[in-house]
Write a protein that holds these residues in place. Structure first.
Motif, PDB file in Angstrom:
ATOM      1  N   ARG A   1     -62.230 -75.032  25.508  1.00 19.69           N
ATOM      2  CA  ARG A   1     -63.115 -74.014  24.930  1.00 19.69           C
ATOM      3  C   ARG A   1     -62.741 -72.627  25.439  1.00 19.69           C
ATOM      4  NH1 ARG A   1     -67.031 -77.854  25.876  1.00 19.69           N
ATOM      5  NH2 ARG A   1     -67.688 -76.779  27.773  1.00 19.69           N
ATOM      6  N   PHE A   2     -62.437 -72.529  26.725  1.00 16.78           N
ATOM      7  CA  PHE A   2     -62.041 -71.244  27.303  1.00 16.78           C
ATOM      8  C   PHE A   2     -60.820 -70.679  26.590  1.00 16.78           C
ATOM      9  CE2 PHE A   2     -59.068 -69.196  30.257  1.00 16.78           C
ATOM     10  CZ  PHE A   2     -59.802 -68.072  30.589  1.00 16.78           C
ATOM     11  N   ILE A   3     -59.797 -71.489  26.425  1.00 22.39           N
ATOM     12  CA  ILE A   3     -58.560 -70.985  25.818  1.00 22.39           C
ATOM     13  C   ILE A   3     -58.778 -70.691  24.332  1.00 22.39           C
ATOM     14  CG2 ILE A   3     -57.377 -73.124  25.135  1.00 22.39           C
ATOM     15  CD1 ILE A   3     -55.769 -70.288  27.087  1.00 22.39           C
ATOM     16  N   LEU A   4     -59.582 -71.486  23.651  1.00 26.88           N
ATOM     17  CA  LEU A   4     -59.840 -71.253  22.232  1.00 26.88           C
ATOM     18  C   LEU A   4     -60.544 -69.915  22.018  1.00 26.88           C
ATOM     19  CD1 LEU A   4     -59.908 -72.344  19.280  1.00 26.88           C
ATOM     20  CD2 LEU A   4     -62.155 -73.257  19.836  1.00 26.88           C
ATOM     21  N   TYR A   5     -61.616 -69.675  22.764  1.00 28.42           N
ATOM     22  CA  TYR A   5     -62.381 -68.448  22.582  1.00 28.42           C
ATOM     23  C   TYR A   5     -61.575 -67.217  23.008  1.00 28.42           C
ATOM     24  CZ  TYR A   5     -66.436 -71.472  21.930  1.00 28.42           C
ATOM     25  OH  TYR A   5     -67.307 -72.408  21.478  1.00 28.42           O
ATOM     26  N   THR A   6     -60.881 -67.316  24.124  1.00 28.62           N
ATOM     27  CA  THR A   6     -60.143 -66.147  24.595  1.00 28.62           C
ATOM     28  C   THR A   6     -58.922 -65.858  23.729  1.00 28.62           C
ATOM     29  OG1 THR A   6     -59.015 -67.525  26.233  1.00 28.62           O
ATOM     30  CG2 THR A   6     -60.924 -66.247  26.985  1.00 28.62           C
ATOM     31  N   LEU A   7     -58.270 -66.872  23.197  1.00 26.73           N
ATOM     32  CA  LEU A   7     -57.134 -66.621  22.310  1.00 26.73           C
ATOM     33  C   LEU A   7     -57.583 -66.031  20.979  1.00 26.73           C
ATOM     34  CD1 LEU A   7     -54.651 -69.578  22.895  1.00 26.73           C
ATOM     35  CD2 LEU A   7     -54.396 -67.181  23.530  1.00 26.73           C
ATOM     36  N   LEU A   8     -58.737 -66.461  20.484  1.00 25.41           N
ATOM     37  CA  LEU A   8     -59.257 -65.850  19.258  1.00 25.41           C
ATOM     38  C   LEU A   8     -59.602 -64.380  19.502  1.00 25.41           C
ATOM     39  CD1 LEU A   8     -61.505 -68.700  17.807  1.00 25.41           C
ATOM     40  CD2 LEU A   8     -59.337 -67.854  16.894  1.00 25.41           C
ATOM     41  N   GLY A   9     -60.236 -64.102  20.625  1.00 30.65           N
ATOM     42  CA  GLY A   9     -60.531 -62.710  20.978  1.00 30.65           C
ATOM     43  C   GLY A   9     -59.263 -61.906  21.200  1.00 30.65           C
ATOM     44  N   SER A  10     -58.252 -62.534  21.789  1.00 26.02           N
ATOM     45  CA  SER A  10     -56.980 -61.852  22.027  1.00 26.02           C
ATOM     46  C   SER A  10     -56.270 -61.511  20.732  1.00 26.02           C
ATOM     47  CB  SER A  10     -56.071 -62.728  22.882  1.00 26.02           C
ATOM     48  OG  SER A  10     -56.589 -62.869  24.170  1.00 26.02           O
ATOM     49  N   ALA A  11     -56.368 -62.389  19.753  1.00 23.96           N
ATOM     50  CA  ALA A  11     -55.717 -62.116  18.462  1.00 23.96           C
ATOM     51  C   ALA A  11     -56.341 -60.886  17.808  1.00 23.96           C
ATOM     52  CB  ALA A  11     -55.832 -63.329  17.545  1.00 23.96           C
ATOM     53  N   VAL A  12     -57.657 -60.786  17.859  1.00 25.71           N
ATOM     54  CA  VAL A  12     -58.341 -59.620  17.297  1.00 25.71           C
ATOM     55  C   VAL A  12     -57.978 -58.367  18.092  1.00 25.71           C
ATOM     56  CG1 VAL A  12     -60.604 -58.594  16.853  1.00 25.71           C
ATOM     57  CG2 VAL A  12     -60.214 -61.014  16.363  1.00 25.71           C
ATOM     58  N   MET A  13     -57.918 -58.497  19.422  1.00 24.10           N
ATOM     59  CA  MET A  13     -57.552 -57.356  20.260  1.00 24.10           C
ATOM     60  C   MET A  13     -56.128 -56.894  19.959  1.00 24.10           C
ATOM     61  SD  MET A  13     -57.708 -56.984  24.422  1.00 24.10           S
ATOM     62  CE  MET A  13     -56.511 -58.251  24.760  1.00 24.10           C
ATOM     63  N   LEU A  14     -55.191 -57.820  19.789  1.00 25.85           N
ATOM     64  CA  LEU A  14     -53.809 -57.446  19.478  1.00 25.85           C
ATOM     65  C   LEU A  14     -53.730 -56.731  18.135  1.00 25.85           C
ATOM     66  CD1 LEU A  14     -50.796 -57.467  20.123  1.00 25.85           C
ATOM     67  CD2 LEU A  14     -50.666 -59.711  19.023  1.00 25.85           C
ATOM     68  N   LEU A  15     -54.444 -57.229  17.143  1.00 26.13           N
ATOM     69  CA  LEU A  15     -54.455 -56.552  15.848  1.00 26.13           C
ATOM     70  C   LEU A  15     -55.011 -55.134  15.971  1.00 26.13           C
ATOM     71  CD1 LEU A  15     -55.611 -59.438  13.474  1.00 26.13           C
ATOM     72  CD2 LEU A  15     -53.322 -58.446  13.686  1.00 26.13           C
ATOM     73  N   GLY A  16     -56.068 -54.978  16.761  1.00 27.81           N
ATOM     74  CA  GLY A  16     -56.625 -53.643  16.985  1.00 27.81           C
ATOM     75  C   GLY A  16     -55.649 -52.727  17.693  1.00 27.81           C
ATOM     76  N   PHE A  17     -54.968 -53.251  18.709  1.00 29.56           N
ATOM     77  CA  PHE A  17     -53.976 -52.445  19.428  1.00 29.56           C
ATOM     78  C   PHE A  17     -52.833 -52.036  18.516  1.00 29.56           C
ATOM     79  CE2 PHE A  17     -54.928 -54.237  23.943  1.00 29.56           C
ATOM     80  CZ  PHE A  17     -56.103 -53.519  23.969  1.00 29.56           C
ATOM     81  N   LEU A  18     -52.359 -52.970  17.696  1.00 30.91           N
ATOM     82  CA  LEU A  18     -51.271 -52.640  16.774  1.00 30.91           C
ATOM     83  C   LEU A  18     -51.706 -51.598  15.751  1.00 30.91           C
ATOM     84  CD1 LEU A  18     -49.717 -56.172  16.213  1.00 30.91           C
ATOM     85  CD2 LEU A  18     -48.779 -54.286  17.564  1.00 30.91           C
ATOM     86  N   LEU A  19     -52.938 -51.692  15.285  1.00 31.93           N
ATOM     87  CA  LEU A  19     -53.459 -50.698  14.343  1.00 31.93           C
ATOM     88  C   LEU A  19     -53.550 -49.322  15.000  1.00 31.93           C
ATOM     89  CD1 LEU A  19     -54.722 -50.137  11.543  1.00 31.93           C
ATOM     90  CD2 LEU A  19     -56.931 -50.630  12.589  1.00 31.93           C
ATOM     91  N   VAL A  20     -54.112 -49.272  16.196  1.00 36.62           N
ATOM     92  CA  VAL A  20     -54.223 -47.993  16.902  1.00 36.62           C
ATOM     93  C   VAL A  20     -52.841 -47.425  17.198  1.00 36.62           C
ATOM     94  CG1 VAL A  20     -54.900 -46.952  19.118  1.00 36.62           C
ATOM     95  CG2 VAL A  20     -56.489 -48.432  17.906  1.00 36.62           C
ATOM     96  N   GLY A  21     -51.922 -48.270  17.673  1.00 30.62           N
ATOM     97  CA  GLY A  21     -50.577 -47.805  18.002  1.00 30.62           C
ATOM     98  C   GLY A  21     -49.797 -47.330  16.797  1.00 30.62           C
ATOM     99  N   SER A  22     -49.970 -48.007  15.659  1.00 34.51           N
ATOM    100  CA  SER A  22     -49.239 -47.590  14.467  1.00 34.51           C
ATOM    101  C   SER A  22     -49.808 -46.291  13.888  1.00 34.51           C
ATOM    102  CB  SER A  22     -49.265 -48.705  13.411  1.00 34.51           C
ATOM    103  OG  SER A  22     -50.583 -48.899  12.929  1.00 34.51           O
ATOM    104  N   LYS A  23     -51.121 -46.117  13.953  1.00 33.56           N
ATOM    105  CA  LYS A  23     -51.729 -44.884  13.453  1.00 33.56           C
ATOM    106  C   LYS A  23     -51.420 -43.689  14.357  1.00 33.56           C
ATOM    107  CE  LYS A  23     -53.977 -46.517   9.894  1.00 33.56           C
ATOM    108  NZ  LYS A  23     -53.654 -46.163   8.530  1.00 33.56           N
ATOM    109  N   ALA A  24     -51.420 -43.916  15.686  1.00 34.38           N
ATOM    110  CA  ALA A  24     -51.192 -42.825  16.628  1.00 34.38           C
ATOM    111  C   ALA A  24     -49.713 -42.582  16.894  1.00 34.38           C
ATOM    112  CB  ALA A  24     -51.906 -43.112  17.946  1.00 34.38           C
ATOM    113  N   GLY A  25     -48.878 -43.577  16.625  1.00 37.63           N
ATOM    114  CA  GLY A  25     -47.449 -43.431  16.876  1.00 37.63           C
ATOM    115  C   GLY A  25     -47.039 -43.729  18.307  1.00 37.63           C
ATOM    116  N   THR A  26     -47.983 -44.168  19.141  1.00 37.65           N
ATOM    117  CA  THR A  26     -47.677 -44.509  20.526  1.00 37.65           C
ATOM    118  C   THR A  26     -48.676 -45.549  21.026  1.00 37.65           C
ATOM    119  OG1 THR A  26     -47.354 -43.661  22.755  1.00 37.65           O
ATOM    120  CG2 THR A  26     -49.089 -42.622  21.457  1.00 37.65           C
TER     121      THR A  26
END
Length: 156
Positions: free
Chosen positions: A125-150
């Motif tokens: 359960r720990f790995i399932l919940y944290t990996l799902l949260g991590s996937a959303v966090m990575l998508l957010g980071f990629l969106l912020v990084g692509s919009k800001a250029g860094t």
């Protein structure tokens, strides 16, 4: 920001190996190091695998007599500390994500092998919940990084 290190890590993606400490992260790093040290002292008194310090058997091992390795516990514990300390010191979003993920791997094995109660379902359960949260966090980071250029947190 003090004690900074800023090296090119993945030039094609403009990702840098950027570490630093400021007034917010320094107390968190010190607290993490202190708590890790105290947890290591506690683990020293109660060795993994159900054997106490004086050699008296504690919790029974597996039916074949095998016990979890103290060396494996120490290695996972130190990898966990590296990830926790890096999480507070990184200044790049993708490096932060990597440090956060480094924490998840040893935590899964520590919970699954040396936990108590229903340890394997809890670890799953720990790995399932944290990996799902991590996937959303990575998508957010990629969106912020692509919009800001860094991905540099100081530039953001």
């Amino acid at each position: 920001m003090q004690a900074t290190t800023d090296l090119s890590w993945i030039p094609a993606l403009h990702v840098r190996f950027h570490l630093g400490v400021d007034g917010v992260s320094l107390p968190l790093i010190v607290l993490t190091a202190l708590l890790t040290f105290l947890c290591a002292l506690y683990s020293e008194k109660r060795l993994p695998g159900g054997q106490t310090r004086d050699g008296a058997p504690g919790a029974p091992g597996a039916p074949d007599g095998s016990r979890p390795s103290a060396q494996a516990f120490a290695g996972l514990f130190l990898l966990l500390e590296v990830g926790m300390l890096a999480t507070f010191a990184v200044l790049d979003l993708l490096l932060f994500f990597l440090a956060f993920e480094i924490v998840l791997i040893p935590m899964y094995f520590l919970i699954a092998r040396w936990g108590s109660g229903a340890k394997v379902p809890a670890a799953n359960r720990f790995i399932l919940y944290t990996l799902l949260g991590s996937a959303v966090m990575l998508l957010g980071f990629l969106l912020v990084g692509s919009k800001a250029g860094t991905f540099d947190m100081q530039a953001l």
